[in-house]
Design a protein around this motif. Structure first.
Motif, PDB file in Angstrom:
ATOM      1  N   MET A 142       0.850  -1.183   0.000  1.00 57.74           N
ATOM      2  CA  MET A 142       0.000   0.000   0.000  1.00 57.74           C
ATOM      3  C   MET A 142       0.883   1.229   0.000  1.00 57.74           C
ATOM      4  N   LEU A 143       0.773   2.036  -1.071  1.00 59.80           N
ATOM      5  CA  LEU A 143       1.569   3.248  -1.193  1.00 59.80           C
ATOM      6  C   LEU A 143       0.871   4.401  -0.492  1.00 59.80           C
ATOM      7  N   ASN A 144       1.600   5.092   0.353  1.00 59.24           N
ATOM      8  CA  ASN A 144       1.091   6.281   1.010  1.00 59.24           C
ATOM      9  C   ASN A 144       1.168   7.464   0.035  1.00 59.24           C
ATOM     10  N   THR A 145       0.788   8.632   0.512  1.00 60.82           N
ATOM     11  CA  THR A 145       0.790   9.837  -0.306  1.00 60.82           C
ATOM     12  C   THR A 145       2.153  10.115  -0.937  1.00 60.82           C
ATOM     13  N   ASP A 146       2.149  10.579  -2.210  1.00 62.48           N
ATOM     14  CA  ASP A 146       3.349  11.026  -2.905  1.00 62.48           C
ATOM     15  C   ASP A 146       4.467   9.993  -2.817  1.00 62.48           C
ATOM     16  N   SER A 147       4.182   8.764  -3.259  1.00 60.75           N
ATOM     17  CA  SER A 147       5.136   7.657  -3.165  1.00 60.75           C
ATOM     18  C   SER A 147       5.278   6.970  -4.519  1.00 60.75           C
ATOM     19  N   SER A 148       6.389   6.234  -4.683  1.00 60.67           N
ATOM     20  CA  SER A 148       6.630   5.533  -5.941  1.00 60.67           C
ATOM     21  C   SER A 148       7.533   4.331  -5.699  1.00 60.67           C
ATOM     22  N   ILE A 149       7.225   3.216  -6.390  1.00 64.16           N
ATOM     23  CA  ILE A 149       8.039   2.005  -6.271  1.00 64.16           C
ATOM     24  C   ILE A 149       8.309   1.412  -7.649  1.00 64.16           C
ATOM     25  N   ALA A 150       9.449   0.716  -7.759  1.00 63.55           N
ATOM     26  CA  ALA A 150       9.776  -0.096  -8.919  1.00 63.55           C
ATOM     27  C   ALA A 150       9.776  -1.551  -8.453  1.00 63.55           C
ATOM     28  N   VAL A 151       9.185  -2.443  -9.233  1.00 67.55           N
ATOM     29  CA  VAL A 151       8.955  -3.825  -8.808  1.00 67.55           C
ATOM     30  C   VAL A 151       9.620  -4.798  -9.763  1.00 67.55           C
ATOM     31  N   SER A 152      10.266  -5.826  -9.193  1.00 71.86           N
ATOM     32  CA  SER A 152      10.858  -6.909  -9.975  1.00 71.86           C
ATOM     33  C   SER A 152      10.518  -8.228  -9.291  1.00 71.86           C
ATOM     34  N   MET A 153       9.562  -8.963  -9.852  1.00 70.68           N
ATOM     35  CA  MET A 153       9.099 -10.205  -9.237  1.00 70.68           C
ATOM     36  C   MET A 153       9.546 -11.447 -10.016  1.00 70.68           C
ATOM     37  N   GLU A 154      10.419 -11.259 -10.994  1.00 72.22           N
ATOM     38  CA  GLU A 154      10.925 -12.389 -11.764  1.00 72.22           C
ATOM     39  C   GLU A 154      12.219 -12.912 -11.149  1.00 72.22           C
ATOM     40  N   GLY A 155      12.508 -14.191 -11.348  1.00 69.38           N
ATOM     41  CA  GLY A 155      13.782 -14.737 -10.904  1.00 69.38           C
ATOM     42  C   GLY A 155      13.734 -15.312  -9.502  1.00 69.38           C
ATOM     43  N   PRO A 156      14.912 -15.572  -8.922  1.00 67.65           N
ATOM     44  CA  PRO A 156      14.991 -16.270  -7.632  1.00 67.65           C
ATOM     45  C   PRO A 156      14.608 -15.426  -6.419  1.00 67.65           C
ATOM     46  N   GLY A 170      11.772  -8.422  -5.589  1.00 69.75           N
ATOM     47  CA  GLY A 170      12.406  -7.157  -5.243  1.00 69.75           C
ATOM     48  C   GLY A 170      11.494  -5.961  -5.443  1.00 69.75           C
ATOM     49  N   VAL A 171      11.586  -5.019  -4.519  1.00 71.98           N
ATOM     50  CA  VAL A 171      10.887  -3.736  -4.622  1.00 71.98           C
ATOM     51  C   VAL A 171      11.885  -2.639  -4.282  1.00 71.98           C
ATOM     52  N   GLU A 172      11.939  -1.600  -5.128  1.00 70.25           N
ATOM     53  CA  GLU A 172      12.760  -0.436  -4.823  1.00 70.25           C
ATOM     54  C   GLU A 172      11.844   0.738  -4.500  1.00 70.25           C
ATOM     55  N   LEU A 173      12.017   1.296  -3.309  1.00 72.71           N
ATOM     56  CA  LEU A 173      11.249   2.473  -2.902  1.00 72.71           C
ATOM     57  C   LEU A 173      11.953   3.705  -3.451  1.00 72.71           C
ATOM     58  N   LEU A 174      11.334   4.352  -4.441  1.00 70.59           N
ATOM     59  CA  LEU A 174      11.932   5.517  -5.080  1.00 70.59           C
ATOM     60  C   LEU A 174      11.678   6.791  -4.297  1.00 70.59           C
ATOM     61  N   LYS A 175      10.508   6.875  -3.660  1.00 64.98           N
ATOM     62  CA  LYS A 175      10.207   7.995  -2.763  1.00 64.98           C
ATOM     63  C   LYS A 175       8.982   7.659  -1.949  1.00 64.98           C
ATOM     64  N   GLY A 176       8.816   8.335  -0.810  1.00 64.16           N
ATOM     65  CA  GLY A 176       7.599   8.194  -0.013  1.00 64.16           C
ATOM     66  C   GLY A 176       7.630   7.049   0.978  1.00 64.16           C
ATOM     67  N   GLU A 177       6.470   6.423   1.181  1.00 62.83           N
ATOM     68  CA  GLU A 177       6.298   5.402   2.208  1.00 62.83           C
ATOM     69  C   GLU A 177       5.371   4.306   1.706  1.00 62.83           C
ATOM     70  N   VAL A 178       5.699   3.055   2.042  1.00 56.75           N
ATOM     71  CA  VAL A 178       4.905   1.913   1.602  1.00 56.75           C
ATOM     72  C   VAL A 178       4.738   0.943   2.762  1.00 56.75           C
ATOM     73  N   TYR A 179       3.517   0.403   2.868  1.00 52.89           N
ATOM     74  CA  TYR A 179       3.212  -0.653   3.845  1.00 52.89           C
ATOM     75  C   TYR A 179       3.123  -1.982   3.101  1.00 52.89           C
ATOM     76  N   PHE A 180       3.881  -2.978   3.569  1.00 51.81           N
ATOM     77  CA  PHE A 180       3.940  -4.280   2.908  1.00 51.81           C
ATOM     78  C   PHE A 180       3.305  -5.369   3.776  1.00 51.81           C
ATOM     79  N   GLU A 181       2.570  -6.245   3.127  1.00 51.66           N
ATOM     80  CA  GLU A 181       2.154  -7.518   3.718  1.00 51.66           C
ATOM     81  C   GLU A 181       2.687  -8.603   2.800  1.00 51.66           C
ATOM     82  N   VAL A 182       3.693  -9.348   3.289  1.00 54.94           N
ATOM     83  CA  VAL A 182       4.457 -10.249   2.432  1.00 54.94           C
ATOM     84  C   VAL A 182       4.044 -11.701   2.669  1.00 54.94           C
ATOM     85  N   LYS A 183       3.781 -12.400   1.570  1.00 55.59           N
ATOM     86  CA  LYS A 183       3.502 -13.836   1.611  1.00 55.59           C
ATOM     87  C   LYS A 183       4.818 -14.587   1.761  1.00 55.59           C
ATOM     88  N   PRO A 184       4.998 -15.353   2.851  1.00 54.95           N
ATOM     89  CA  PRO A 184       6.278 -16.045   3.053  1.00 54.95           C
ATOM     90  C   PRO A 184       6.559 -17.060   1.944  1.00 54.95           C
TER      91      PRO A 184
END
Length: 325
Positions: free
Chosen positions: A139-153, A156-170
């Motif tokens: 969940m991205l908060n106000t004025d936020s941005s992420i780049a996502v890479s879900m391929e491969g072993p 990955g998520v890169e937080l470019l700016k702002g704030e993000v709340y994650f709920e991660v599936k183990p």
């Protein structure tokens, strides 16, 4: 973008009255990244007319910054940008417009770079939930941005700016890694926040565990557990602390909740959800302790709601400039 355009128009001094020009310069000169060109343009504007100086002095006195002119003059003299005599308006407009254009170009360049890199973004006052194929969410908060890479072993998520709340599936076979400006967070199965601030990152765990390291590998990684947080800057990892306020995490539920929080802390949170500038006329109000909650769906009116409930005077000098006290 609207705020940047308004700022550019005010600083150009072509279509607004002297009061608005003086306010625009006052706000700009309080920033940490004022350029030499902007200082020179300000001094040209200040010396163009006695009314400019009088108006700027009045605004400086209003916020108790009578020493601002002296400090700016010293800086201008040090860098040899102070004018030797009053300059006609025809010479004033060009460097001032150029300084405004340079500032706007710098802002646009940063935003464009983030826009090109980011896969998901939010505007000021907006929140957005992203659902990943592995069952995790962000969940991205106000004025936020992420780049996502879900391929491969690894995921990955890169937080470019702002704030993000994650709920991660183990998934023990595919670790979940969040990169921010100063930090790398390796998820061990959890719900957590990553917030990129000016000069530092902050990682806050709601439940579960994460491993946090600084990207410079200056200190040993730390394991965070339930209700723990840590800040990371260029010097490395700080000390682990306990989350003792709902204000830091309540935005996920659509509210800003504050418990015996200083007014300044609450207003700083509100400022993230609206465009504009907030200035304190009475600095003693900064430490006023308050309790309550504000609906994020009313981001444009949050300051008004706060002022009404606390009987604190909020003066709207322009649509984007608010005086507290």
């Amino acid at each position: 973008m609207k705020q940047e355009n308004e700022k550019n128009s005010l600083e150009s001094g072509l279509n607004n009255d002297i009061d608005e020009q003086a306010v625009a310069w006052f706000i700009r000169l309080r920033a940490d990244n004022v350029s030499g060109e902007e200082k020179a343009s300000f001094l040209l504007w200040l010396n163009q007319d006695d009314l400019h100086r009088e108006t700027f002095n009045e605004i400086s006195k209003l916020w108790g910054d009578a020493g601002l002119l002296q400090a700016l003059g010293q800086a201008a003299e040090k860098h040899r940008i102070a004018p030797q005599k009053k300059t006609a308006a025809i010479y004033f407009k060009l460097p001032l417009a150029m300084a405004a254009c340079l500032a706007l170009t710098f802002l646009l360049r940063n935003e464009l770079a983030i826009l090109m890199q980011g896969d998901y973004s939010t505007r000021v006052g907006e929140r957005k939930t992203v659902y990943f194929d592995d069952g995790s969410t962000a969940m991205l908060n106000t004025d936020s941005s992420i780049a996502v890479s879900m391929e491969g072993p690894q995921r990955g998520v890169e937080l470019l700016k702002g704030e993000v709340y994650f709920e991660v599936k183990p998934d023990p076979n595919r670790p979940f890694i969040v990169q921010a400006d100063h930090s790398t967070t390796r998820v061990l199965g959890t719900r957590f926040f990553v917030h990129e601030k000016s000069g530092s990152d902050e990682v806050k765990v709601v439940s579960g565990r994460v491993e946090v390291s600084d990207r410079g590998a200056l200190k040993q990684p730390q394991i965070l557990h339930d209700r723990e947080a840590v800040s990371i800057n260029a010097a490395g990892l700080g000390e682990t602390r306990i989350l003792d306020s709902a204000l830091a995490t309540s935005w996920v539920n659509g509210f800003l909740v504050f418990e015996n929080a200083p007014l300044e802390s609450v207003i700083n949170q509100i400022r993230r959800y609206r465009t504009g500038v907030v200035v304190y006329k009475d600095n003693t109000l900064r430490e006023l302790k308050i309790n309550g909650r504000i609906n994020l769906r009313e981001s444009d009116d949050m300051l008004k709601v706060l002022g009404k409930n606390l009987s604190v005077k909020m003066t709207y000098l322009t649509d984007w400039l608010v005086i507290v006290g």
